[in-house]
Motif scaffolding. Structure first.
Motif, PDB file in Angstrom:
ATOM      1  N   ASP A  12     -66.565 -26.564  13.846  1.00 23.92           N
ATOM      2  CA  ASP A  12     -66.344 -27.759  13.020  1.00 23.92           C
ATOM      3  C   ASP A  12     -65.164 -28.608  13.474  1.00 23.92           C
ATOM      4  N   ASP A  13     -64.739 -28.443  14.731  1.00 26.73           N
ATOM      5  CA  ASP A  13     -63.690 -29.308  15.275  1.00 26.73           C
ATOM      6  C   ASP A  13     -64.251 -30.034  16.487  1.00 26.73           C
ATOM      7  N   SER A  14     -64.158 -31.374  16.473  1.00 29.49           N
ATOM      8  CA  SER A  14     -64.541 -32.140  17.666  1.00 29.49           C
ATOM      9  C   SER A  14     -63.251 -32.424  18.399  1.00 29.49           C
ATOM     10  N   SER A 133     -60.244 -14.941  14.932  1.00 28.13           N
ATOM     11  CA  SER A 133     -60.690 -16.304  14.623  1.00 28.13           C
ATOM     12  C   SER A 133     -61.682 -16.258  13.468  1.00 28.13           C
ATOM     13  N   GLY A 134     -62.382 -17.363  13.263  1.00 29.04           N
ATOM     14  CA  GLY A 134     -63.379 -17.397  12.201  1.00 29.04           C
ATOM     15  C   GLY A 134     -64.650 -16.667  12.619  1.00 29.04           C
ATOM     16  N   GLY A 135     -64.905 -16.623  13.909  1.00 36.59           N
ATOM     17  CA  GLY A 135     -66.139 -16.000  14.404  1.00 36.59           C
ATOM     18  C   GLY A 135     -65.933 -14.608  14.968  1.00 36.59           C
ATOM     19  N   HIS A 136     -64.714 -14.265  15.373  1.00 34.41           N
ATOM     20  CA  HIS A 136     -64.506 -12.997  16.075  1.00 34.41           C
ATOM     21  C   HIS A 136     -63.193 -12.321  15.710  1.00 34.41           C
ATOM     22  N   SER A 162     -62.977 -13.312   6.607  1.00 35.79           N
ATOM     23  CA  SER A 162     -62.601 -12.588   5.388  1.00 35.79           C
ATOM     24  C   SER A 162     -61.616 -13.426   4.560  1.00 35.79           C
ATOM     25  N   PHE A 163     -60.705 -14.129   5.225  1.00 38.74           N
ATOM     26  CA  PHE A 163     -59.796 -15.027   4.489  1.00 38.74           C
ATOM     27  C   PHE A 163     -60.621 -16.145   3.824  1.00 38.74           C
ATOM     28  N   ASP A 164     -61.619 -16.670   4.552  1.00 40.10           N
ATOM     29  CA  ASP A 164     -62.451 -17.749   3.993  1.00 40.10           C
ATOM     30  C   ASP A 164     -63.202 -17.264   2.757  1.00 40.10           C
ATOM     31  N   TYR A 174     -61.980 -24.497   1.584  1.00 35.56           N
ATOM     32  CA  TYR A 174     -62.217 -24.048   2.954  1.00 35.56           C
ATOM     33  C   TYR A 174     -61.398 -24.916   3.903  1.00 35.56           C
ATOM     34  N   PRO A 175     -60.839 -24.405   4.993  1.00 33.83           N
ATOM     35  CA  PRO A 175     -60.810 -23.000   5.393  1.00 33.83           C
ATOM     36  C   PRO A 175     -59.813 -22.197   4.557  1.00 33.83           C
ATOM     37  N   GLY A 176     -60.191 -20.934   4.314  1.00 33.50           N
ATOM     38  CA  GLY A 176     -59.419 -20.115   3.388  1.00 33.50           C
ATOM     39  C   GLY A 176     -58.129 -19.556   3.940  1.00 33.50           C
ATOM     40  N   GLY A 177     -58.030 -19.425   5.274  1.00 36.96           N
ATOM     41  CA  GLY A 177     -56.850 -18.803   5.880  1.00 36.96           C
ATOM     42  C   GLY A 177     -55.533 -19.395   5.401  1.00 36.96           C
ATOM     43  N   PRO A 178     -55.322 -20.694   5.632  1.00 35.67           N
ATOM     44  CA  PRO A 178     -54.035 -21.282   5.225  1.00 35.67           C
ATOM     45  C   PRO A 178     -53.816 -21.228   3.710  1.00 35.67           C
ATOM     46  N   ILE A 179     -54.906 -21.317   2.932  1.00 30.90           N
ATOM     47  CA  ILE A 179     -54.784 -21.298   1.462  1.00 30.90           C
ATOM     48  C   ILE A 179     -54.325 -19.916   0.995  1.00 30.90           C
ATOM     49  N   VAL A 180     -55.014 -18.869   1.478  1.00 38.45           N
ATOM     50  CA  VAL A 180     -54.664 -17.496   1.066  1.00 38.45           C
ATOM     51  C   VAL A 180     -53.252 -17.158   1.552  1.00 38.45           C
ATOM     52  N   GLU A 181     -52.912 -17.601   2.768  1.00 37.78           N
ATOM     53  CA  GLU A 181     -51.557 -17.324   3.280  1.00 37.78           C
ATOM     54  C   GLU A 181     -50.508 -17.971   2.368  1.00 37.78           C
ATOM     55  N   ARG A 182     -50.771 -19.205   1.939  1.00 40.36           N
ATOM     56  CA  ARG A 182     -49.809 -19.908   1.083  1.00 40.36           C
ATOM     57  C   ARG A 182     -49.692 -19.205  -0.272  1.00 40.36           C
ATOM     58  N   VAL A 267     -54.136 -14.552  19.511  1.00 39.03           N
ATOM     59  CA  VAL A 267     -54.728 -15.892  19.647  1.00 39.03           C
ATOM     60  C   VAL A 267     -55.837 -16.084  18.603  1.00 39.03           C
ATOM     61  N   GLY A 268     -56.305 -17.318  18.466  1.00 34.34           N
ATOM     62  CA  GLY A 268     -57.397 -17.629  17.524  1.00 34.34           C
ATOM     63  C   GLY A 268     -56.862 -18.292  16.267  1.00 34.34           C
ATOM     64  N   GLY A 269     -57.759 -18.861  15.484  1.00 41.21           N
ATOM     65  CA  GLY A 269     -57.369 -19.612  14.291  1.00 41.21           C
ATOM     66  C   GLY A 269     -56.442 -18.850  13.368  1.00 41.21           C
ATOM     67  N   ALA A 272     -52.413 -18.302  13.468  1.00 45.30           N
ATOM     68  CA  ALA A 272     -51.444 -19.220  12.856  1.00 45.30           C
ATOM     69  C   ALA A 272     -50.714 -18.552  11.695  1.00 45.30           C
ATOM     70  N   ASN A 273     -51.238 -17.410  11.244  1.00 43.75           N
ATOM     71  CA  ASN A 273     -50.691 -16.730  10.063  1.00 43.75           C
ATOM     72  C   ASN A 273     -49.311 -16.114  10.352  1.00 43.75           C
ATOM     73  N   LYS A 274     -48.297 -16.608   9.635  1.00 45.94           N
ATOM     74  CA  LYS A 274     -46.906 -16.201   9.925  1.00 45.94           C
ATOM     75  C   LYS A 274     -46.659 -14.740   9.590  1.00 45.94           C
ATOM     76  N   TYR A 298     -52.414 -25.280  18.655  1.00 45.16           N
ATOM     77  CA  TYR A 298     -53.472 -24.815  19.553  1.00 45.16           C
ATOM     78  C   TYR A 298     -54.109 -23.497  19.111  1.00 45.16           C
ATOM     79  N   CYS A 299     -53.761 -22.999  17.882  1.00 46.94           N
ATOM     80  CA  CYS A 299     -54.384 -21.755  17.393  1.00 46.94           C
ATOM     81  C   CYS A 299     -55.844 -21.987  17.055  1.00 46.94           C
ATOM     82  N   SER A 300     -56.125 -23.033  16.278  1.00 49.86           N
ATOM     83  CA  SER A 300     -57.522 -23.301  15.921  1.00 49.86           C
ATOM     84  C   SER A 300     -58.190 -24.019  17.092  1.00 49.86           C
ATOM     85  N   ASP A 301     -59.504 -24.186  16.979  1.00 49.83           N
ATOM     86  CA  ASP A 301     -60.292 -24.713  18.094  1.00 49.83           C
ATOM     87  C   ASP A 301     -59.751 -26.049  18.608  1.00 49.83           C
TER      88      ASP A 301
HETATM   89  O1  KG4 Z   1     -60.380 -20.227  16.023  1.00 51.32           O
HETATM   90  P1  KG4 Z   1     -60.907 -20.987  14.878  1.00 51.32           P
HETATM   91  O2  KG4 Z   1     -60.419 -22.404  14.685  1.00 51.32           O
HETATM   92  O3  KG4 Z   1     -62.453 -21.065  14.907  1.00 51.32           O
HETATM   93  C1  KG4 Z   1     -63.264 -20.068  15.441  1.00 51.32           C
HETATM   94  O4  KG4 Z   1     -63.373 -19.968  16.688  1.00 51.32           O
HETATM   95  O5  KG4 Z   1     -63.819 -19.298  14.621  1.00 51.32           O
HETATM   96  O6  KG4 Z   1     -60.582 -20.127  13.574  1.00 51.32           O
HETATM   97  C2  KG4 Z   1     -60.839 -20.589  12.297  1.00 51.32           C
HETATM   98  C3  KG4 Z   1     -60.525 -19.491  11.317  1.00 51.32           C
HETATM   99  C4  KG4 Z   1     -60.954 -19.798   9.890  1.00 51.32           C
HETATM  100  O7  KG4 Z   1     -61.698 -18.708   9.401  1.00 51.32           O
HETATM  101  C5  KG4 Z   1     -59.624 -19.935   9.156  1.00 51.32           C
HETATM  102  O8  KG4 Z   1     -59.669 -19.559   7.793  1.00 51.32           O
HETATM  103  C6  KG4 Z   1     -58.741 -19.001   9.946  1.00 51.32           C
HETATM  104  O9  KG4 Z   1     -59.111 -19.236  11.285  1.00 51.32           O
HETATM  105  N1  KG4 Z   1     -57.318 -19.313   9.739  1.00 51.32           N
HETATM  106  C7  KG4 Z   1     -56.433 -18.443   9.200  1.00 51.32           C
HETATM  107  C8  KG4 Z   1     -55.210 -19.144   9.088  1.00 51.32           C
HETATM  108  N2  KG4 Z   1     -55.388 -20.404   9.590  1.00 51.32           N
HETATM  109  C9  KG4 Z   1     -56.695 -20.479   9.990  1.00 51.32           C
HETATM  110  N3  KG4 Z   1     -56.573 -17.174   8.776  1.00 51.32           N
HETATM  111  C10 KG4 Z   1     -55.483 -16.558   8.267  1.00 51.32           C
HETATM  112  N4  KG4 Z   1     -54.290 -17.169   8.102  1.00 51.32           N
HETATM  113  C11 KG4 Z   1     -54.092 -18.445   8.506  1.00 51.32           C
HETATM  114  N5  KG4 Z   1     -52.910 -19.050   8.344  1.00 51.32           N
END
Ligand code: KG4
Ligand code: ZN
Length: 339
Positions: A12-14, A133-136, A162-164, A174-182, A267-269, A272-274, A298-301
């Motif tokens: 979902d990132d262009s 990441s979101g997929g792996h 799982s965070f989502d 959505y995306p749940g990662g940053p929300i759950v972390e906050r 690495v991966g989205g 970014a989780n501190k 550069y953590c997310s896509d």
């Molecule tokens: O790498 P990415 O942009 O896309 C894939 O290749 O899947 O990762 C996106 C994922 C989402 O599920 C998002 O909720 C998660 O990364 N994410 C986080 C955080 N920021 C993004 N998960 C946990 N804590 C975060 N701060």
């Protein structure tokens, strides 16, 4: 000057980037995220994502017209990802390749995430990598671009997923990662202790779906999502996040015990989780490893990582004619597989 144009559209990132092939200097990088468009559905809707890429990618390309005369190759993510969205980037790459008579460099998205460590830098192999990441979710031993092996993978959900899902269960976006972390930063991680997945198993693997169920049960015990106070949400998030961290640390420790490589990276989205980063910082100190992290942006896509990976692929002669480029979509990756 010889430049590489890179394109990322696996989810979902262009994103489009332009990188100088000799110096690795990033001359242009921009991404248009679709997060708010998918937010109301609680996850990515592939057909909607594809249509949004079809609008966003040409808009992004408009920004790099000045570089086009010097572009000598185009790198594009071809797998893994959503086939309908990958196709949008691949079609643009093919068009540029034919019009300019330049080669295409197909990029594996997960290798791209690994190269997010090396944007505007030299590579640092061999390295152990935790990709979340979101997929792996996997641990990888990377010796070079063409020599990367999976040491452990998730048996079910990924960390990001799982965070989502937890955010969705908490009635958040959505995306749940940053929300759950906050939320977790204001919560007590001991309030609702969660089971650590595969705690007593010798398996070097990850599993996140049981933890997601534990969150669901906890929410039900408190009377359902409508009854949750803000503090409940914070405490559940903190307890969940802590269990994820314990799980990642326990399984990484097992790998550390068998691999003497000093360099370790996340690495991966979800990198970014501190809280995840600081826990691994402590683990690396104990095990004498050097922790490498990715710049937040550069953590997310993104296409910058695809471009950096593309330069190494180009130097290794991994180029293709437009007619030979195929989209790989999702592939089942297991421990022992070559990436
Ligand atoms: O790498 P990415 O942009 O896309 C894939 O290749 O899947 O990762 C996106 C994922 C989402 O599920 C998002 O909720 C998660 O990364 N994410 C986080 C955080 N920021 C993004 N998960 C946990 N804590 C975060 N701060
Ligand atoms: Zn990704």
């Amino acid at each position: 000057m010889s430049l590489l144009l890179s394109i990322e559209s696996s989810c979902d990132d262009s994103s489009i980037a332009v990188t100088d092939i000799q110096s690795y200097k990033l001359l242009f990088h921009k991404k248009l995220s679709q997060e708010d468009k998918h937010s109301q559905y609680g996850g990515v809707v592939p057909e909607l994502a594809s249509r949004l890429h079809a609008v966003a990618l040409p808009q992004l390309l408009d920004n790099v017209l000045e570089y086009l005369p010097n572009i000598s190759a185009v790198a594009v993510t071809t797998k893994p990802g959503l086939s309908v969205t990958l196709n949008e980037g691949v079609m643009m790459a093919k068009t540029l390749s034919v019009l300019k008579n330049i080669p295409i460099i197909p990029i594996h998205h997960l290798k791209g995430h690994i190269y997010s460590l090396f944007i505007e830098k030299e590579t640092k192999f061999p390295m152990l990598i935790l990709l979340i990441s979101g997929g792996h979710t996997m641990l990888i031993r990377a010796d070079s671009l063409n020599n990367m092996h999976i040491l452990a993978t998730s048996m079910d959900d990924s960390v990001g997923e799982s965070f989502d899902k937890v955010a969705k269960m908490l009635g958040e976006g959505y995306p749940g990662g940053p929300i759950v972390e906050r939320l977790a930063t204001q919560g007590d991680s001991r309030k609702y202790p969660m089971p650590i997945p595969l705690r007593n198993s010798p398996l070097i693997a990850f599993s996140l779906s049981g933890l997601k169920n534990a969150v669901r049960v906890q929410i039900e015990r408190l009377g359902g999502v409508e009854k949750l106070t803000y503090q409940d949400k914070c405490d559940i998030s903190a307890s969940f996040q802590q269990a994820v961290i314990e799980h990642l640390l326990q399984k990484s420790k097992k790998v550390f015990a068998t691999q003497s490589i000093k360099e370790f990276a996340i690495v991966g989205g979800a990198a970014a989780n501190k809280a995840i980063k600081s826990s691994f910082n402590a683990l690396c100190n104990t095990f004498g490893k050097r922790l490498h992290t990715v710049k937040m942006e550069y953590c997310s896509d993104n296409a910058a990582m695809i471009g950096r990976c593309g330069i190494d692929a180009l130097k290794n002669g991994l180029v293709e004619e437009a007619e030979n480029i195929k989209v790989g979509a999702s592939c089942k990756l297991q421990s022992g597989d070559k990436l």
